[in-house]
Write a protein that holds these residues in place. Structure first.
Motif, PDB file in Angstrom:
ATOM      1  N   ALA A 209      53.649 -22.910  63.946  1.00  0.00           N
ATOM      2  CA  ALA A 209      54.068 -22.377  65.237  1.00  0.00           C
ATOM      3  C   ALA A 209      55.586 -22.396  65.351  1.00  0.00           C
ATOM      4  CB  ALA A 209      53.419 -23.183  66.362  1.00  0.00           C
ATOM      5  N   GLU A 210      56.253 -22.009  64.297  1.00  0.00           N
ATOM      6  CA  GLU A 210      57.717 -22.053  64.307  1.00  0.00           C
ATOM      7  C   GLU A 210      58.293 -20.932  65.164  1.00  0.00           C
ATOM      8  OE1 GLU A 210      59.733 -23.671  60.328  1.00  0.00           O
ATOM      9  OE2 GLU A 210      58.091 -22.294  59.959  1.00  0.00           O
ATOM     10  N   LYS A 211      59.248 -21.303  65.992  1.00  0.00           N
ATOM     11  CA  LYS A 211      59.933 -20.278  66.784  1.00  0.00           C
ATOM     12  C   LYS A 211      61.018 -19.657  65.930  1.00  0.00           C
ATOM     13  CE  LYS A 211      58.832 -21.733  71.383  1.00  0.00           C
ATOM     14  NZ  LYS A 211      59.259 -22.361  72.638  1.00  0.00           N
ATOM     15  N   SER A 212      60.599 -18.974  64.906  1.00  0.00           N
ATOM     16  CA  SER A 212      61.566 -18.420  63.971  1.00  0.00           C
ATOM     17  C   SER A 212      61.433 -16.917  63.951  1.00  0.00           C
ATOM     18  CB  SER A 212      61.310 -18.983  62.577  1.00  0.00           C
ATOM     19  OG  SER A 212      62.119 -18.319  61.650  1.00  0.00           O
ATOM     20  N   LYS A 213      62.572 -16.239  63.990  1.00  0.00           N
ATOM     21  CA  LYS A 213      62.529 -14.784  64.017  1.00  0.00           C
ATOM     22  C   LYS A 213      62.987 -14.186  62.695  1.00  0.00           C
ATOM     23  CE  LYS A 213      64.051 -15.443  68.710  1.00  0.00           C
ATOM     24  NZ  LYS A 213      65.146 -15.282  69.665  1.00  0.00           N
ATOM     25  N   THR A 214      63.176 -15.017  61.679  1.00  0.00           N
ATOM     26  CA  THR A 214      63.709 -14.490  60.435  1.00  0.00           C
ATOM     27  C   THR A 214      62.682 -13.627  59.737  1.00  0.00           C
ATOM     28  OG1 THR A 214      62.961 -16.077  58.794  1.00  0.00           O
ATOM     29  CG2 THR A 214      64.783 -16.764  60.190  1.00  0.00           C
ATOM     30  N   ARG A 215      63.163 -12.861  58.781  1.00  0.00           N
ATOM     31  CA  ARG A 215      62.261 -11.963  58.056  1.00  0.00           C
ATOM     32  C   ARG A 215      61.419 -12.715  57.038  1.00  0.00           C
ATOM     33  NH1 ARG A 215      65.099 -10.698  53.196  1.00  0.00           N
ATOM     34  NH2 ARG A 215      67.287 -11.274  53.337  1.00  0.00           N
ATOM     35  N   ARG A 216      61.590 -14.022  56.955  1.00  0.00           N
ATOM     36  CA  ARG A 216      60.797 -14.797  55.994  1.00  0.00           C
ATOM     37  C   ARG A 216      59.648 -15.567  56.651  1.00  0.00           C
ATOM     38  NH1 ARG A 216      65.238 -17.596  51.960  1.00  0.00           N
ATOM     39  NH2 ARG A 216      66.066 -15.675  51.084  1.00  0.00           N
ATOM     40  N   HIS A 217      59.483 -15.472  57.958  1.00  0.00           N
ATOM     41  CA  HIS A 217      58.497 -16.333  58.618  1.00  0.00           C
ATOM     42  C   HIS A 217      57.349 -15.588  59.266  1.00  0.00           C
ATOM     43  CE1 HIS A 217      61.703 -19.342  58.123  1.00  0.00           C
ATOM     44  NE2 HIS A 217      60.690 -20.188  58.089  1.00  0.00           N
ATOM     45  N   LEU A 218      56.157 -16.096  59.027  1.00  0.00           N
ATOM     46  CA  LEU A 218      54.945 -15.655  59.700  1.00  0.00           C
ATOM     47  C   LEU A 218      54.324 -16.892  60.342  1.00  0.00           C
ATOM     48  CD1 LEU A 218      53.438 -13.562  56.747  1.00  0.00           C
ATOM     49  CD2 LEU A 218      54.360 -12.587  58.854  1.00  0.00           C
ATOM     50  N   THR A 219      53.552 -16.723  61.403  1.00  0.00           N
ATOM     51  CA  THR A 219      52.856 -17.880  61.985  1.00  0.00           C
ATOM     52  C   THR A 219      51.589 -18.186  61.195  1.00  0.00           C
ATOM     53  OG1 THR A 219      51.679 -16.417  63.507  1.00  0.00           O
ATOM     54  CG2 THR A 219      53.690 -17.458  64.321  1.00  0.00           C
ATOM     55  N   GLU A 220      51.106 -17.198  60.491  1.00  0.00           N
ATOM     56  CA  GLU A 220      49.846 -17.291  59.739  1.00  0.00           C
ATOM     57  C   GLU A 220      50.122 -16.753  58.349  1.00  0.00           C
ATOM     58  OE1 GLU A 220      46.592 -15.329  61.920  1.00  0.00           O
ATOM     59  OE2 GLU A 220      46.045 -14.400  60.028  1.00  0.00           O
ATOM     60  N   PHE A 221      50.007 -17.603  57.347  1.00  0.00           N
ATOM     61  CA  PHE A 221      50.288 -17.149  55.988  1.00  0.00           C
ATOM     62  C   PHE A 221      49.345 -17.833  55.017  1.00  0.00           C
ATOM     63  CE2 PHE A 221      52.641 -20.977  54.752  1.00  0.00           C
ATOM     64  CZ  PHE A 221      52.948 -21.499  55.993  1.00  0.00           C
ATOM     65  N   TRP A 222      49.193 -17.277  53.842  1.00  0.00           N
ATOM     66  CA  TRP A 222      48.210 -17.764  52.877  1.00  0.00           C
ATOM     67  C   TRP A 222      48.889 -18.547  51.767  1.00  0.00           C
ATOM     68  CZ3 TRP A 222      42.737 -16.483  52.809  1.00  0.00           C
ATOM     69  CH2 TRP A 222      42.326 -15.788  53.965  1.00  0.00           C
ATOM     70  N   MET A 223      48.237 -19.619  51.376  1.00  0.00           N
ATOM     71  CA  MET A 223      48.782 -20.450  50.300  1.00  0.00           C
ATOM     72  C   MET A 223      47.690 -20.765  49.290  1.00  0.00           C
ATOM     73  SD  MET A 223      51.602 -23.234  51.120  1.00  0.00           S
ATOM     74  CE  MET A 223      50.839 -24.317  52.318  1.00  0.00           C
ATOM     75  N   ILE A 224      48.096 -20.845  48.031  1.00  0.00           N
ATOM     76  CA  ILE A 224      47.211 -21.403  47.014  1.00  0.00           C
ATOM     77  C   ILE A 224      47.824 -22.737  46.621  1.00  0.00           C
ATOM     78  CG2 ILE A 224      48.273 -20.169  45.045  1.00  0.00           C
ATOM     79  CD1 ILE A 224      45.271 -19.895  44.007  1.00  0.00           C
ATOM     80  N   GLU A 225      46.996 -23.804  46.661  1.00  0.00           N
ATOM     81  CA  GLU A 225      47.504 -25.151  46.464  1.00  0.00           C
ATOM     82  C   GLU A 225      46.687 -25.900  45.413  1.00  0.00           C
ATOM     83  OE1 GLU A 225      49.051 -27.064  50.346  1.00  0.00           O
ATOM     84  OE2 GLU A 225      47.506 -25.676  51.034  1.00  0.00           O
ATOM     85  N   PRO A 226      47.190 -25.958  44.190  1.00  0.00           N
ATOM     86  CA  PRO A 226      46.531 -26.761  43.159  1.00  0.00           C
ATOM     87  C   PRO A 226      46.939 -28.224  43.265  1.00  0.00           C
ATOM     88  CG  PRO A 226      48.414 -25.660  42.202  1.00  0.00           C
ATOM     89  CD  PRO A 226      48.346 -25.221  43.646  1.00  0.00           C
ATOM     90  N   GLU A 227      46.068 -29.087  42.780  1.00  0.00           N
ATOM     91  CA  GLU A 227      46.363 -30.521  42.731  1.00  0.00           C
ATOM     92  C   GLU A 227      45.663 -31.097  41.500  1.00  0.00           C
ATOM     93  OE1 GLU A 227      48.332 -31.864  45.248  1.00  0.00           O
ATOM     94  OE2 GLU A 227      48.392 -33.833  44.303  1.00  0.00           O
ATOM     95  N   VAL A 228      46.374 -31.923  40.747  1.00  0.00           N
ATOM     96  CA  VAL A 228      45.857 -32.395  39.465  1.00  0.00           C
ATOM     97  C   VAL A 228      45.983 -33.919  39.367  1.00  0.00           C
ATOM     98  CG1 VAL A 228      46.048 -32.201  36.953  1.00  0.00           C
ATOM     99  CG2 VAL A 228      46.588 -30.227  38.386  1.00  0.00           C
ATOM    100  N   ALA A 229      44.881 -34.560  39.001  1.00  0.00           N
ATOM    101  CA  ALA A 229      44.904 -36.006  38.761  1.00  0.00           C
ATOM    102  C   ALA A 229      45.492 -36.279  37.380  1.00  0.00           C
ATOM    103  CB  ALA A 229      43.488 -36.563  38.842  1.00  0.00           C
ATOM    104  N   PHE A 230      46.111 -37.412  37.222  1.00  0.00           N
ATOM    105  CA  PHE A 230      46.797 -37.759  35.970  1.00  0.00           C
ATOM    106  C   PHE A 230      47.819 -36.670  35.614  1.00  0.00           C
ATOM    107  CE2 PHE A 230      42.664 -39.946  35.584  1.00  0.00           C
ATOM    108  CZ  PHE A 230      43.075 -41.244  35.313  1.00  0.00           C
ATOM    109  N   CYS A 231      48.757 -36.438  36.488  1.00  0.00           N
ATOM    110  CA  CYS A 231      49.740 -35.362  36.309  1.00  0.00           C
ATOM    111  C   CYS A 231      51.067 -35.836  36.879  1.00  0.00           C
ATOM    112  CB  CYS A 231      49.247 -34.116  37.050  1.00  0.00           C
ATOM    113  SG  CYS A 231      50.344 -32.686  36.953  1.00  0.00           S
ATOM    114  N   ASP A 232      52.154 -35.631  36.132  1.00  0.00           N
ATOM    115  CA  ASP A 232      53.471 -36.026  36.649  1.00  0.00           C
ATOM    116  C   ASP A 232      54.286 -34.784  37.005  1.00  0.00           C
ATOM    117  OD1 ASP A 232      54.503 -34.959  34.296  1.00  0.00           O
ATOM    118  OD2 ASP A 232      54.768 -36.925  33.334  1.00  0.00           O
ATOM    119  N   LEU A 233      55.510 -35.010  37.433  1.00  0.00           N
ATOM    120  CA  LEU A 233      56.333 -33.904  37.918  1.00  0.00           C
ATOM    121  C   LEU A 233      56.544 -32.836  36.851  1.00  0.00           C
ATOM    122  CD1 LEU A 233      58.144 -32.619  40.094  1.00  0.00           C
ATOM    123  CD2 LEU A 233      60.019 -34.064  39.284  1.00  0.00           C
TER     124      LEU A 233
END
Lengths: 431, 431
Positions: A209-233
């Motif tokens: 719910a960011e009050k942002s008017k920039t061309r980079r912001h949407l209130t609703e956007f899609w993400m793909i988020e992987p997560e791995v056990a036994f994994c470092d940076l």
């Protein structure tokens, strides 16, 4: 009965009679000849309508077809070197399904608000069409990348009782006798799931719910988020650059036509090959100092900073080791420099900004509890999250890729609102 | 350095040394021998730990391993006919990453509330694991089905200004200076998109604030919703049965092990082949009459009714031509019997209830406007939706498949709360 064909597969029907179901994209001609460009959503083909080949009343009716009128054209598929796609249709019958009223979108310039108000129609325009075809390709490629590596899809919940990255930008809703918040990230849930499945990802909408008017912001956007056990940076960064390379490769393989419609400089994309540069926050700051940027040491990077940094590279650049203070509570600290986080942001080239944020997560119970308290987060709400550090805690890492920013970069579109079918911003909830 | 391997791929490493990263699932043995079942999220393998093969202090430490402790076992992959999967690991080193506290979930019976409160841990149990692996397969199959047919993925918005199927069961949120509702269906948006792309689908979460406590209801559930231009009810049903057959086929091909863990009667699934039976509402009512069911002619079917009807078939059954009065305003009426809708519900066999709802949409501007007014819906909010009938209106149809109900049916799980990683119900917002 004549077979129905889609324009995308028209080359399979060379010399045969087919029925094309579509809409009038353009109409020209005079005298006994009419040329109708038909779009059917999978492509565009020219129908040649010669008066002598049709019943007189049908030819007559065709002359009155308006843009976007719906028609079914029966005809013979013939090769035509001049035609885009290489084929045209010699019509022998036309069924008029619906005569469109005067279509509001014309080739002349329209204001952005007008086009956004008519987003449901604007989708039919060739550039918007191309952007969303590439979006589909990007999403498919990202999913396939993880599926091929043996990841399990674990959909994260949308309703959450917790605020993951601060409460100021949360959408809230009444949830029977309590309150629920719309998720900003599936990450915490992915951490739990990674301990069950080893390698997981979620893909879904997230909300700010960011009050942002920039061309980079949407209130609703899609993400793909992987997560791995036994994994470092470092392993996390390997995974991230592998995914981005794979996505770009698939778009180049399968959506050349759409990139052409968008006049995208394809050479810039062909260059996106591993390894990507990896620099630290401190090294990135040096670029800003050299550019005399208005930047305070210790702060997070803003959009302008990201652009300055990205100008030094012709590939996405991965920046690590930000000050822990500007990153979320769950980031693992660098054992060598505890004031720094084992995090990574990936900045797209050509000034398209951050497309990935991620890193290694705190895996020690006491440290995490301390961080939760330090951030004034309600301990009881994070008890389940702390549990992950009680029962077989392991080093683990992951990241989130913002789909819309990735689409903007790959398509070369400056404004993020074109990268999602029905954008939602601070000022836009319609159509 | 010894290579890291995942258990799912262990057959590639026969006779070789590998490192397995995972968690202690079970531990037995005595004297100089320990047998540790390790799970790594991709499978389970037995590590044989023979005292003479390891440093004494490591063997000692292994004896104290608790359930769910995290370990890295280095060893040689050897064939073992008795082992599930056919392989075991002759350990020569064990690294203990984390000793788990006493794990709260044991093989003894737990209450549902307890398991749901510990959903983040319960995911590690083999049955829950199997259900969610099958869920992933179902989602992947559904997407691939449409991708292979040339459909374009068009993500529908989550925030909407409109109520699509009534306002009583909507979640509402403050949206800057106005109100927004969480979507109940992407369909209206898919109709607009179908006119741009010909064949589209969306896949995402949808929301219903229903005060329902049945085992079939979630407040947050996922749907895949295809929509096709130039498509009638029969073609819509062809598409739906093709998709369901494809999904079941893929689960049978790729998730045999998981079906076995769930003790699913696979013969029932192997029978799911096209064509599926197609009956009218009136024919379905006859089944209810014959069963002396407590049912009022003209009503929609309830869960009990669906079960009675489904008992007459060993495949999903498609029921068409419901009274228009019990269906949504956008349904096209049957020209032959205008009091009936050109709609279809698909009821799963074995009493698992409705998995698909869909049909042909009203494509005439005036009729649709009349229906919007009749349903007391705000005309201005639907202007964009009416536009679809102004600019090249064509017959079109689509449907929505509820993912969780499909998972429940295919997995043979009676309660829908197990079919989604983190279920949300009237009483459950945690973890």
């Amino acid at each position: 009965m004549t077979q129905r064909a889609y324009i995308a597969e028209i080359s399979n029907y060379h010399g045969k009679d087919v029925k094309i179901h579509g809409w009038v994209y353009n109409k020209t001609g005079k005298g006994k000849l009419l040329f109708i460009m038909i779009r059917d959503g999978t492509g565009i083909i020219q129908a040649v309508i010669f008066k002598n080949n049709l019943k007189p009343e049908i030819f007559e009716a065709c002359q009155n077809l308006t843009q976007e009128s719906a028609i079914i054209v029966t005809g013979t598929v013939s090769e035509d070197q001049r035609a885009k796609g290489g084929y045209e249709l010699q019509a022998n019958d036309v069924e008029i399904v619906h005569i469109a009223e005067e279509y509001p979108i014309s080739p002349k310039e329209h204001g952005t608000d007008f086009l956004m108000d008519n987003r449901h129609l604007w989708l039919r325009s060739s550039k918007q069409h191309a952007v969303l075809k590439i979006r589909h390709e990007i999403i498919r490629a990202a999913r396939n990348y993880f599926d091929n590596l043996g990841f399990t899809l674990i959909d994260a919940p949308i309703f959450t009782p917790n605020a993951c990255e601060g409460t100021t930008s949360l959408f809230e809703t009444d949830y029977f006798d309590t309150k629920a918040y719309l998720t900003q990230s599936g990450q915490l849930y992915m951490e739990a799931a990674a301990m069950a499945f080893g390698k997981v990802y979620c893909f879904g909408p997230t909300f700010r719910a960011e009050k942002s008017k920039t061309r980079r912001h949407l209130t609703e956007f899609w993400m793909i988020e992987p997560e791995v056990a036994f994994c470092d940076l470092n392993q996390d960064m390997d995974l991230a650059e592998g995914m981005v390379e794979y996505i770009v490769t698939k778009v180049l393989e399968n959506r050349q036509d759409d990139l052409e419609i968008l006049e995208r400089d394809v050479s810039k994309l062909e260059n996106i090959k591993r390894p990507f540069p990896r620099i630290t926050y401190d090294e990135a700051v040096e670029f800003l100092k050299a550019a005399d940027a208005d930047f305070v040491q210790g702060d997070d990077f803003g959009a302008t900073d990201e652009t300055i940094i990205s100008e030094h590279f012709d590939k996405p650049v991965m920046i690590t080791h930000y000050p822990a203070a500007v990153k979320a509570f769950y980031m693992k600290k660098d054992p060598q420099r505890p004031e720094r986080a084992l995090c990574v942001d990936m900045i797209a080239p050509e000034g398209y900004g951050e497309i990935i944020g991620g890193g290694q997560r705190e895996d020690d119970y006491d440290t995490l509890l301390h961080d939760i308290k330090k951030h004034d987060l309600p301990e009881h709400a994070f008890q389940w999250y702390l549990d992950i550090r009680k029962y077989g805690s392991v080093p683990h890492a992951g990241f989130g890729l913002g789909i819309e920013r990735t689409v903007a970069w790959i398509c070369g579109r400056p404004h993020i609102r074109e990268t999602i079918p029905f954008p939602r911003t601070m000022y836009r909830l319609n159509p």
